[in-house]
Design a protein around this motif. Structure first.
Motif, PDB file in Angstrom:
ATOM      1  N   LEU A  46      38.073  43.517  43.028  1.00 48.02           N
ATOM      2  CA  LEU A  46      37.865  42.086  43.238  1.00 48.02           C
ATOM      3  C   LEU A  46      37.145  41.856  44.566  1.00 48.02           C
ATOM      4  O   LEU A  46      36.217  41.057  44.647  1.00 48.02           O
ATOM      5  N   GLY A  47      37.541  42.584  45.600  1.00 50.28           N
ATOM      6  CA  GLY A  47      36.852  42.474  46.889  1.00 50.28           C
ATOM      7  C   GLY A  47      35.391  42.861  46.783  1.00 50.28           C
ATOM      8  O   GLY A  47      34.518  42.194  47.340  1.00 50.28           O
ATOM      9  N   HIS A  48      35.097  43.927  46.038  1.00 49.71           N
ATOM     10  CA  HIS A  48      33.711  44.377  45.876  1.00 49.71           C
ATOM     11  C   HIS A  48      32.889  43.329  45.131  1.00 49.71           C
ATOM     12  O   HIS A  48      31.798  42.953  45.573  1.00 49.71           O
ATOM     13  N   VAL A  49      33.408  42.875  43.988  1.00 50.04           N
ATOM     14  CA  VAL A  49      32.646  41.938  43.161  1.00 50.04           C
ATOM     15  C   VAL A  49      32.502  40.603  43.883  1.00 50.04           C
ATOM     16  O   VAL A  49      31.433  39.986  43.859  1.00 50.04           O
ATOM     17  N   TYR A  50      33.541  40.151  44.561  1.00 47.73           N
ATOM     18  CA  TYR A  50      33.467  38.904  45.333  1.00 47.73           C
ATOM     19  C   TYR A  50      32.372  38.997  46.389  1.00 47.73           C
ATOM     20  O   TYR A  50      31.559  38.082  46.543  1.00 47.73           O
ATOM     21  N   ALA A  51      32.323  40.106  47.090  1.00 52.36           N
ATOM     22  CA  ALA A  51      31.287  40.273  48.119  1.00 52.36           C
ATOM     23  C   ALA A  51      29.892  40.297  47.494  1.00 52.36           C
ATOM     24  O   ALA A  51      28.942  39.771  48.074  1.00 52.36           O
ATOM     25  N   MET A  52      29.764  40.871  46.296  1.00 55.88           N
ATOM     26  CA  MET A  52      28.449  40.942  45.656  1.00 55.88           C
ATOM     27  C   MET A  52      28.000  39.602  45.103  1.00 55.88           C
ATOM     28  O   MET A  52      26.819  39.279  45.157  1.00 55.88           O
ATOM     29  N   VAL A  53      28.937  38.811  44.562  1.00 52.97           N
ATOM     30  CA  VAL A  53      28.527  37.554  43.927  1.00 52.97           C
ATOM     31  C   VAL A  53      28.728  36.343  44.815  1.00 52.97           C
ATOM     32  O   VAL A  53      28.121  35.298  44.589  1.00 52.97           O
ATOM     33  N   GLY A  54      29.607  36.442  45.822  1.00 51.26           N
ATOM     34  CA  GLY A  54      29.769  35.358  46.783  1.00 51.26           C
ATOM     35  C   GLY A  54      30.596  34.189  46.306  1.00 51.26           C
ATOM     36  O   GLY A  54      30.689  33.176  46.991  1.00 51.26           O
ATOM     37  N   ASP A  55      31.221  34.285  45.151  1.00 51.83           N
ATOM     38  CA  ASP A  55      32.039  33.196  44.622  1.00 51.83           C
ATOM     39  C   ASP A  55      33.302  33.807  44.023  1.00 51.83           C
ATOM     40  O   ASP A  55      33.216  34.614  43.094  1.00 51.83           O
ATOM     41  N   LEU A  56      34.457  33.411  44.548  1.00 53.46           N
ATOM     42  CA  LEU A  56      35.713  34.028  44.137  1.00 53.46           C
ATOM     43  C   LEU A  56      36.022  33.787  42.667  1.00 53.46           C
ATOM     44  O   LEU A  56      36.393  34.710  41.938  1.00 53.46           O
ATOM     45  N   ALA A  57      35.865  32.560  42.197  1.00 55.12           N
ATOM     46  CA  ALA A  57      36.178  32.266  40.795  1.00 55.12           C
ATOM     47  C   ALA A  57      35.282  33.057  39.851  1.00 55.12           C
ATOM     48  O   ALA A  57      35.753  33.612  38.843  1.00 55.12           O
ATOM     49  N   GLU A  58      33.988  33.126  40.167  1.00 53.73           N
ATOM     50  CA  GLU A  58      33.063  33.912  39.341  1.00 53.73           C
ATOM     51  C   GLU A  58      33.446  35.388  39.362  1.00 53.73           C
ATOM     52  O   GLU A  58      33.398  36.066  38.332  1.00 53.73           O
ATOM     53  N   ALA A  59      33.808  35.886  40.526  1.00 57.72           N
ATOM     54  CA  ALA A  59      34.199  37.294  40.644  1.00 57.72           C
ATOM     55  C   ALA A  59      35.449  37.578  39.819  1.00 57.72           C
ATOM     56  O   ALA A  59      35.511  38.584  39.103  1.00 57.72           O
ATOM     57  N   GLU A  60      36.438  36.695  39.919  1.00 58.34           N
ATOM     58  CA  GLU A  60      37.673  36.891  39.150  1.00 58.34           C
ATOM     59  C   GLU A  60      37.396  36.872  37.653  1.00 58.34           C
ATOM     60  O   GLU A  60      37.881  37.734  36.912  1.00 58.34           O
ATOM     61  N   ASP A  61      36.625  35.894  37.193  1.00 53.85           N
ATOM     62  CA  ASP A  61      36.307  35.792  35.769  1.00 53.85           C
ATOM     63  C   ASP A  61      35.551  37.017  35.280  1.00 53.85           C
ATOM     64  O   ASP A  61      35.873  37.589  34.231  1.00 53.85           O
ATOM     65  N   ALA A  62      34.525  37.413  36.028  1.00 58.12           N
ATOM     66  CA  ALA A  62      33.710  38.556  35.622  1.00 58.12           C
ATOM     67  C   ALA A  62      34.537  39.839  35.612  1.00 58.12           C
ATOM     68  O   ALA A  62      34.422  40.661  34.696  1.00 58.12           O
ATOM     69  N   LEU A  63      35.390  40.004  36.617  1.00 62.62           N
ATOM     70  CA  LEU A  63      36.191  41.221  36.698  1.00 62.62           C
ATOM     71  C   LEU A  63      37.208  41.275  35.561  1.00 62.62           C
ATOM     72  O   LEU A  63      37.413  42.335  34.956  1.00 62.62           O
ATOM     73  N   GLN A  64      37.829  40.155  35.245  1.00 65.56           N
ATOM     74  CA  GLN A  64      38.791  40.162  34.145  1.00 65.56           C
ATOM     75  C   GLN A  64      38.111  40.487  32.822  1.00 65.56           C
ATOM     76  O   GLN A  64      38.646  41.231  32.000  1.00 65.56           O
ATOM     77  N   GLU A  65      36.918  39.946  32.613  1.00 67.01           N
ATOM     78  CA  GLU A  65      36.168  40.275  31.397  1.00 67.01           C
ATOM     79  C   GLU A  65      35.804  41.763  31.384  1.00 67.01           C
ATOM     80  O   GLU A  65      35.882  42.420  30.348  1.00 67.01           O
ATOM     81  N   ALA A  66      35.418  42.301  32.527  1.00 67.04           N
ATOM     82  CA  ALA A  66      35.080  43.724  32.604  1.00 67.04           C
ATOM     83  C   ALA A  66      36.305  44.596  32.300  1.00 67.04           C
ATOM     84  O   ALA A  66      36.191  45.606  31.587  1.00 67.04           O
ATOM     85  N   TYR A  67      37.468  44.213  32.819  1.00 69.83           N
ATOM     86  CA  TYR A  67      38.692  44.966  32.506  1.00 69.83           C
ATOM     87  C   TYR A  67      39.031  44.851  31.022  1.00 69.83           C
ATOM     88  O   TYR A  67      39.490  45.829  30.411  1.00 69.83           O
ATOM     89  N   ALA A  68      38.817  43.685  30.429  1.00 68.74           N
ATOM     90  CA  ALA A  68      39.074  43.533  28.989  1.00 68.74           C
ATOM     91  C   ALA A  68      38.166  44.474  28.198  1.00 68.74           C
ATOM     92  O   ALA A  68      38.607  45.126  27.235  1.00 68.74           O
ATOM     93  N   ARG A  69      36.916  44.558  28.602  1.00 69.97           N
ATOM     94  CA  ARG A  69      35.988  45.470  27.925  1.00 69.97           C
ATOM     95  C   ARG A  69      36.390  46.922  28.148  1.00 69.97           C
ATOM     96  O   ARG A  69      36.269  47.760  27.245  1.00 69.97           O
ATOM     97  N   ALA A  70      36.853  47.230  29.361  1.00 69.87           N
ATOM     98  CA  ALA A  70      37.307  48.597  29.637  1.00 69.87           C
ATOM     99  C   ALA A  70      38.504  48.939  28.755  1.00 69.87           C
ATOM    100  O   ALA A  70      38.593  50.050  28.224  1.00 69.87           O
ATOM    101  N   TRP A  71      39.422  47.995  28.600  1.00 72.24           N
ATOM    102  CA  TRP A  71      40.597  48.239  27.761  1.00 72.24           C
ATOM    103  C   TRP A  71      40.173  48.488  26.314  1.00 72.24           C
ATOM    104  O   TRP A  71      40.675  49.394  25.654  1.00 72.24           O
TER     105      TRP A  71
END
Length: 172
Positions: free
Chosen positions: A22-47
Motif C-alpha cells: 500500500l505504501g509503494h502504490v500510494y507513493a506511485m499514484v499519489g492518492d490513498l483511495a486510488e491506491a487502496e482500491d487498485a491494491l485490493q483489486e490486484a490482491y483479488a486477481r492474485a487470489w
C-alpha cells in the motif's frame, strides 16, 4: 513464499505484504483511495490465480505491477472526475505516516507518472535498475534516464525541503 499455493499461504502473503505494498502504490499514484482500491483489486486477481502467482519468484512484484496498472487505467477513465474532486480537497491523511514522507509524496505527485514510478521502485522499494526494468518492461537505459529526470524534477518541487527530502528518501 514462492511455492505457496494454499489459502493459508495466500493469507500469510497478504498479511506480510499488504501494508508495505500500500505504501509503494500510494507513493506511485499519489492518492490513498486510488491506491487502496487498485491494491485490493490486484490482491483479488492474485487470489484468483494464486496457484500460479504463489509460485512466482516475486509475487509482491506481480501484485505491485497489477495494482499500478489498475490505478493508471482508473486515471485514464476518470481523469476529469478526479481533478474536479481533488480541487479543494485536503491532502490524504494516513495514520502513522511521517511529515517527511508526506513531503515526499506531495513532491512525487508533481512529477510525471513514469518518473514517479521508477523513483518509488528504486528509492522506496529498493529495486535495482535491472529489477525495475524487468518489473516495468522498460529498457535499463530508460529506467536510468527516468531516475535522473525524476530526481531533478523532485528537487525542483522541494528545493526548500531538500534536506527533508533526502532524509525521507533514505529512510522510507
Amino acid at each position: 513464499m514462492g511455492s505457496g499455493r494454499t489459502e493459508a499461504d495466500f493469507e500469510a502473503f497478504y498479511a506480510a505484504s499488504s501494508r508495505r505494498l500500500l505504501g509503494h502504490v500510494y507513493a506511485m499514484v499519489g492518492d490513498l483511495a486510488e491506491a487502496e482500491d487498485a491494491l485490493q483489486e490486484a490482491y483479488a486477481r492474485a487470489w484468483q490465480r494464486w496457484r500460479r502467482v504463489g509460485a512466482y519468484e516475486d509475487p509482491e512484484g506481480w501484485v505491485r505491477t497489477v495494482a499500478y496498472r489498475i490505478a493508471v487505467s482508473a486515471w485514464r477513465r476518470g481523469a476529469n472526475r478526479l481533478r474536479a474532486h481533488m480541487r479543494g480537497a485536503r491532502p490524504d491523511e494516513v495514520p502513522g505516516v511521517s511529515p517527511d514522507r508526506l513531503v515526499v509524496i506531495a513532491a512525487l505527485r508533481a512529477i510525471p507518472a513514469e518518473q514517479r514510478r521508477v523513483i518509488v521502485l528504486h528509492h522506496l522499494v529498493g529495486l535495482t535498475v535491472e529489477e525495475i526494468s524487468a518489473e516495468t518492461g522498460t529498457p535499463s537505459g530508460t529506467v536510468k534516464s527516468r531516475l535522473a529526470r525524476g530526481r531533478r524534477a523532485l528537487a525542483g518541487h522541494v528545493s526548500e525541503y531538500a534536506d527533508e527530502l533526502q532524509e525521507a528518501m533514505t529512510h522510507v
